[in-house]
Motif scaffolding. Structure first.
Motif, short mmCIF file in Angstrom:
data_model
loop_
_atom_site.label_atom_id
_atom_site.label_comp_id
_atom_site.label_asym_id
_atom_site.label_seq_id
_atom_site.Cartn_x
_atom_site.Cartn_y
_atom_site.Cartn_z
N VAL A 165 0.81 -1.22 0.00
CA VAL A 165 0.00 0.00 0.00
C VAL A 165 0.85 1.27 0.00
N ALA A 166 2.14 1.16 0.30
CA ALA A 166 2.99 2.35 0.38
C ALA A 166 3.09 3.04 -0.98
N ASP A 167 3.01 4.36 -0.99
CA ASP A 167 3.08 5.13 -2.24
C ASP A 167 4.48 5.09 -2.86
N GLU A 168 5.50 4.86 -2.03
CA GLU A 168 6.87 4.78 -2.50
C GLU A 168 7.58 3.72 -1.68
N PRO A 169 8.77 3.30 -2.10
CA PRO A 169 9.48 2.25 -1.35
C PRO A 169 9.54 2.57 0.13
N ILE A 170 9.21 1.61 0.96
CA ILE A 170 9.16 1.82 2.41
C ILE A 170 10.29 1.04 3.08
N ILE B 25 14.52 -0.70 -3.43
CA ILE B 25 14.59 0.44 -4.34
C ILE B 25 14.74 1.72 -3.53
N ALA B 26 15.76 2.49 -3.84
CA ALA B 26 15.96 3.82 -3.23
C ALA B 26 15.88 3.79 -1.70
N GLY B 27 16.50 2.78 -1.10
CA GLY B 27 16.55 2.71 0.36
C GLY B 27 15.32 2.10 1.01
N GLY B 28 14.38 1.62 0.21
CA GLY B 28 13.18 0.99 0.76
C GLY B 28 12.81 -0.24 -0.04
N TRP B 29 11.63 -0.79 0.23
CA TRP B 29 11.19 -2.02 -0.43
C TRP B 29 9.89 -1.77 -1.18
N GLN B 30 9.76 -2.42 -2.34
CA GLN B 30 8.59 -2.24 -3.19
C GLN B 30 8.29 -3.53 -3.94
N ILE B 31 7.01 -3.81 -4.14
CA ILE B 31 6.60 -4.95 -4.94
C ILE B 31 6.62 -4.51 -6.40
N ALA B 32 7.38 -5.22 -7.23
CA ALA B 32 7.57 -4.81 -8.63
C ALA B 32 7.40 -6.01 -9.56
N THR B 33 7.25 -5.72 -10.85
CA THR B 33 7.16 -6.81 -11.84
C THR B 33 8.54 -7.41 -12.08
N ARG B 34 8.58 -8.65 -12.49
CA ARG B 34 9.85 -9.33 -12.73
C ARG B 34 10.51 -8.84 -14.02
N ALA B 35 11.83 -8.85 -14.00
CA ALA B 35 12.61 -8.36 -15.14
C ALA B 35 12.32 -9.15 -16.41
N GLU B 36 12.04 -10.45 -16.29
CA GLU B 36 11.82 -11.26 -17.48
C GLU B 36 10.53 -10.90 -18.23
N PHE B 37 9.66 -10.13 -17.56
CA PHE B 37 8.42 -9.70 -18.21
C PHE B 37 8.49 -8.22 -18.59
#
Length: 208
Positions: free
Chosen positions: A46-51, A90-102
């Motif tokens: 839910v975080a707007d940016e890496p937490i 990412i940038a000092g925090g954590w974020q759910i992101a899509t995988r590089a292979e996609f």
């Protein structure tokens, strides 16, 4: 009547009722590993940016090292699940992101969506700043061969770059570098993961 208890009379008997306002857990709390992982994952989502782990620990009221352990377990869970998402620092925090292979499929979808893209001038200026930072406007002019005042303003307005002080030379021109927002936009842990030229071109949106 104290805050610790309230007395309720029923005939000749007295029943002690604990005031629930004092039963609230103060400071750090006990929590199971599974619950900690679930809450940590929810907050990252839910975080707007890496937490950061520190921020998560402050919300849950547990020790930071416990949150870091939960994050490590979540990273493993996402990696072993072979799904389309991953947990990235990412940038000092954590974020759910899509995988590089996609990446190619996600890029194709995002390019099909109408959005505010950077002009080619802004894109080129951002690339120079990203790879040469800290850099001054005269130095950008020397590399690009054209003036960049409007591009600099656009990048400042979008918070993709920030002022990095003045260079100790004639005129003491302002130096510029990329911002935390830049890392977030490109999904980078730090500047050692600078994007490829193709990723910069995606931001341009094909504008001339």
């Amino acid at each position: 009547m104290s805050n610790q208890a309230k007395a309720a009379t029923a005939g000749d008997d007295e029943v002690e009722v604990v005031d629930s306002s004092d039963s609230e857990i103060q400071g750090h709390r006990e929590i199971s590993d599974a619950e900690l992982r679930s809450i940590t994952e929810a907050l990252i989502f839910v975080a707007d940016e890496p937490i950061s782990a520190k921020a998560i620990a402050g919300v849950i009221k547990v020790d930071r090292d416990l949150v870091e352990g939960a994050i490590t377990a979540l990273v493993t869970k996402y990696d072993e699940g072979n799904g389309g998402l991953q947990l990235r620092e990412i940038a000092g925090g954590w974020q759910i992101a899509t995988r590089a292979e996609f990446h190619e499929q996600v890029r194709a979808y995002l390019k099909s969506k109408p959005s505010a893209k950077l002009s080619l001038a802004s894109l080129e200026t951002l690339a120079v700043i990203a790879y040469k930072q800290p850099v001054t406007v005269p130095e950008i002019l020397e590399i690009r061969g054209v003036q960049s005042p409007s591009a600099i303003k656009t990048l400042l307005d979008k918070r993709l770059i920030v002022a990095k002080g003045r260079k100790e030379t004639v005129g003491r021109p302002m130096m510029y570098g990329t911002s935390k927002e830049f890392l977030i936009q490109f999904g980078l842990k730090d500047l050692t993961e600078l994007p490829s030229i193709e990723d910069f071109q995606d931001l341009a949106g094909g504008e001339a």
